[in-house]
Scaffold this active site. Structure first.
Site, PDB file in Angstrom:
ATOM      1  N   LYS A  76      25.545  16.952 122.479  1.00 30.44           N
ATOM      2  CA  LYS A  76      24.988  16.608 123.763  1.00 30.44           C
ATOM      3  C   LYS A  76      24.512  15.175 123.784  1.00 30.44           C
ATOM      4  CE  LYS A  76      22.931  21.190 124.619  1.00 30.44           C
ATOM      5  NZ  LYS A  76      21.638  21.876 124.786  1.00 30.44           N
ATOM      6  N   GLU A 141      30.128   8.422 120.594  1.00 33.27           N
ATOM      7  CA  GLU A 141      29.034   9.095 119.900  1.00 33.27           C
ATOM      8  C   GLU A 141      27.735   8.342 120.070  1.00 33.27           C
ATOM      9  OE1 GLU A 141      28.761  11.223 116.224  1.00 33.27           O
ATOM     10  OE2 GLU A 141      30.578  10.177 115.617  1.00 33.27           O
ATOM     11  N   ILE A 143      25.009   8.489 117.932  1.00 30.28           N
ATOM     12  CA  ILE A 143      24.416   7.991 116.689  1.00 30.28           C
ATOM     13  C   ILE A 143      25.260   8.317 115.462  1.00 30.28           C
ATOM     14  CG2 ILE A 143      22.922  10.031 116.376  1.00 30.28           C
ATOM     15  CD1 ILE A 143      20.698   7.923 115.605  1.00 30.28           C
ATOM     16  N   ASP A 145      24.967   8.225 111.251  1.00 29.06           N
ATOM     17  CA  ASP A 145      24.190   7.886 110.054  1.00 29.06           C
ATOM     18  C   ASP A 145      25.032   8.016 108.788  1.00 29.06           C
ATOM     19  OD1 ASP A 145      23.871  10.685 110.141  1.00 29.06           O
ATOM     20  OD2 ASP A 145      21.748  10.567 110.643  1.00 29.06           O
ATOM     21  N   THR A 146      25.264   9.231 108.295  1.00 31.86           N
ATOM     22  CA  THR A 146      26.081   9.336 107.081  1.00 31.86           C
ATOM     23  C   THR A 146      27.554   9.034 107.376  1.00 31.86           C
ATOM     24  OG1 THR A 146      26.531  11.679 107.458  1.00 31.86           O
ATOM     25  CG2 THR A 146      24.589  11.139 106.131  1.00 31.86           C
ATOM     26  N   GLY A 147      27.962   9.238 108.602  1.00 28.06           N
ATOM     27  CA  GLY A 147      29.354   9.014 108.963  1.00 28.06           C
ATOM     28  C   GLY A 147      30.218  10.257 108.759  1.00 28.06           C
ATOM     29  N   LYS A 148      29.592  11.343 108.239  1.00 26.60           N
ATOM     30  CA  LYS A 148      30.349  12.570 107.957  1.00 26.60           C
ATOM     31  C   LYS A 148      30.908  13.202 109.226  1.00 26.60           C
ATOM     32  CE  LYS A 148      28.209  14.125 103.677  1.00 26.60           C
ATOM     33  NZ  LYS A 148      26.840  14.457 103.360  1.00 26.60           N
ATOM     34  N   THR A 149      30.079  13.231 110.249  1.00 26.83           N
ATOM     35  CA  THR A 149      30.496  13.820 111.520  1.00 26.83           C
ATOM     36  C   THR A 149      31.683  13.065 112.083  1.00 26.83           C
ATOM     37  OG1 THR A 149      28.195  14.331 111.949  1.00 26.83           O
ATOM     38  CG2 THR A 149      29.681  14.429 113.827  1.00 26.83           C
TER      39      THR A 149
HETATM   40  N1  HPA Z   1      17.686  11.260 116.530  1.00 25.69           N
HETATM   41  C1  HPA Z   1      18.316  12.272 117.183  1.00 25.69           C
HETATM   42  N2  HPA Z   1      19.406  12.867 116.721  1.00 25.69           N
HETATM   43  C2  HPA Z   1      19.912  12.413 115.552  1.00 25.69           C
HETATM   44  C3  HPA Z   1      19.305  11.363 114.846  1.00 25.69           C
HETATM   45  C4  HPA Z   1      18.134  10.751 115.355  1.00 25.69           C
HETATM   46  O1  HPA Z   1      17.527   9.824 114.781  1.00 25.69           O
HETATM   47  N3  HPA Z   1      20.065  11.154 113.742  1.00 25.69           N
HETATM   48  C5  HPA Z   1      21.089  12.057 113.812  1.00 25.69           C
HETATM   49  N4  HPA Z   1      21.003  12.818 114.891  1.00 25.69           N
END
Ligand code: HPA
Ligand code: MG
Length: 225
Positions: A76, A141, A143, A145-149
């Protein structure tokens, strides 16, 4: 007619927000009363997000904005970014007299509980994305972070034989190990903190906040499950 945009920073680098950036004082901004005390500071104000999106839209239009652009919105969290990005792509396309058709599809992913990433990643969405065959696809997308998604999603989309797949990520987190894969279009590179707002949630709360904010300890406790 919009002016041609100048001065946007390199798309792969993103706009870097340093670790020692304290954010803006929340009281300078308008935000829902029900979140008073639940947020620490405003990391990225809504207007700054919108401005950065214009830059990304310009780059996307120049590189893959020919004929048809298939957009895959990752729900979402990506719904606001996707909507504002597609709006900007369309308006810049009109003002430069391009014949561009955009089509948006949605996919839902879930991997977070509280502020932690869980191992099991669920892809919920259309089974069949064969409309992507031979087309330029842009995954959108909120966000990374790890890049796995992102990696899993790229694999999934490539099964449908698109002509090219690019990824737009509004936020990239600076995590210690670094991301496995980075988006082609990066909005902001941010400190490794849990952020909410602009459709990003903490257990489904805070999506209704316009700005991207840092959640407070009080907020984390209050909405914990
Ligand atoms: N906030 C909300 N959703 C997330 C975050 C975040 O910092 N990192 C990965 N999903
Ligand atoms: Mg979430």
């Amino acid at each position: 007619m919009t002016d041609r945009l100048v001065g946007c920073v390199q798309k792969e680098e993103g706009l870097v927000i340093p670790d020692d950036w304290p954010g803006y004082n929340l009281e300078l901004f308008n935000y829902p009363e029900h979140y008073r005390g639940d947020i620490e500071s405003v990391l990225i104000p809504h207007g700054v997000i919108m401005n950065r999106i214009e830059c990304l839209a310009r780059d996307i239009l120049e590189e893959i904005g020919h004929h048809t652009l298939m957009v895959l919105c990752v729900l979402k969290g990506g719904y606001k970014f996707c909507s504002d990005l597609v709006d900007s792509i369309k308006s810049q396309s009109r003002s430069t007299n391009r014949q561009l058709t955009t089509r948006v599809e949605f996919i839902r992913l879930k991997s977070y509980l509280n502020d932690r990433s869980t191992e099991d990643l669920h892809i919920i969405g259309p089974e069949d994305l064969s409309i992507f065959k031979g087309k330029n696809v842009l995954i959108v997308e909120a966000i990374v972070d790890t890049g796995k998604t992102m990696k899993a999603l790229l694999q999934h989309v490539k099964m449908f034989q698109p002509k090219a797949v690019k990824v737009a990520g509004l936020l990239v987190k600076r995590i210690p190990k670094g991301s496995e894969t980075l988006p082609d279009y990066v909005g902001f590179v941010i400190p490794n903190r849990f952020v909410v707002g602009y459709a990003l949630d903490y257990n489904e709360y805070f999506r209704d906040l316009n700005h991207i904010c840092v959640i407070s300890e009080t907020g984390k406790q209050k909405y914990k499950v």
